[in-house]
Design an enzyme around this catalytic site. Sequence first.
Site, mmCIF file in Angstrom:
data_model
loop_
_atom_site.group_PDB
_atom_site.id
_atom_site.type_symbol
_atom_site.label_atom_id
_atom_site.label_comp_id
_atom_site.label_asym_id
_atom_site.label_seq_id
_atom_site.Cartn_x
_atom_site.Cartn_y
_atom_site.Cartn_z
ATOM 1 N N ALA A 148 47.360 121.182 31.762
ATOM 2 C CA ALA A 148 47.047 119.757 31.703
ATOM 3 C C ALA A 148 45.899 119.463 32.655
ATOM 4 C CB ALA A 148 48.268 118.927 32.079
ATOM 5 N N GLU A 188 52.305 125.974 26.469
ATOM 6 C CA GLU A 188 53.143 125.174 25.573
ATOM 7 C C GLU A 188 52.463 124.965 24.228
ATOM 8 O OE1 GLU A 188 55.587 122.237 28.478
ATOM 9 O OE2 GLU A 188 53.419 122.237 28.784
ATOM 10 N N GLU A 212 53.893 124.848 36.529
ATOM 11 C CA GLU A 212 54.084 123.436 36.907
ATOM 12 C C GLU A 212 54.874 123.283 38.206
ATOM 13 O OE1 GLU A 212 53.516 123.343 32.401
ATOM 14 O OE2 GLU A 212 54.519 124.649 33.860
#
Length: 275
Positions: free
Chosen positions: A81, A129, A149
Amino acid sequence: MPPATIASFLCRSCAVDYQNLLVADRGAVRQITINRPDKLNALNLQTLQELDAAFRAAREDASVRVVVLAGSGEKAFVAGADIAELATLSPVQAQAFSRAGQSLMRGIERSNKPVVARIQGFALGGGMELAMSCHLRIAADKARLGQPEINLGVIPGFGGTQRLTRLAGRAAALELCLLGAPIDAARGQALGLLNRVVPVDRLDEEVQAVADQLAAAAPVALAGILDAVTLGADCAMDPALEFETQAFALCCSTADMHEGTQAFLQKRKAVFSGR
């Protein structure tokens, strides 16, 4: 097919001006390339929204039979991200961001057209993902995979905890998510996270060969397999088997089934029309 280097969207069916994607067709194969190489193709909200639109367009275009998902540059498929954006999110915004990513990836996973991930480098966090939502994953031997993460004080938010468990098992999912350390392509293949690992200079050749094989297959049968495997995995055995029966019966109503069986009996190569 290597990642596109053109700056415009070359889709047959629409003229969307994507800011973070390149889209190009090669016959019945559509390649969607995330084009943020300066950010290692990190996923921000705009990129998620553009990917959702691009995959929806591919699903609705009858001339497209298979999709290749790639990241631009040499370093990363998707490195995760966009941390600069993530750091600014309120809890309510984070919830919406997670749901946007999960919706996109569930849509890819449940697509009736095969999606092949081309992984040339890092596939971390949201990139891992995204790759797991694709039906097949082909990686260069230098690729690195992981869910880091935990190092940011958060957990995977785009389905990583669930798809990792289903693909690689509980022990591997806990290891990757709790420790946050990346693994190499060889271990990723051993865990079932990658279908094929090839030298980096053979990656495009391998992806193209697999995409061409899928593009030449019977589309209704491909869709039936994708649905039976993906949806059946979420069901108990009896309804899953009934779903398979109905998909099999539907295939038997198609011209492609007649073509395939006759080609076999006549010892020739089948040419599937999609009807």
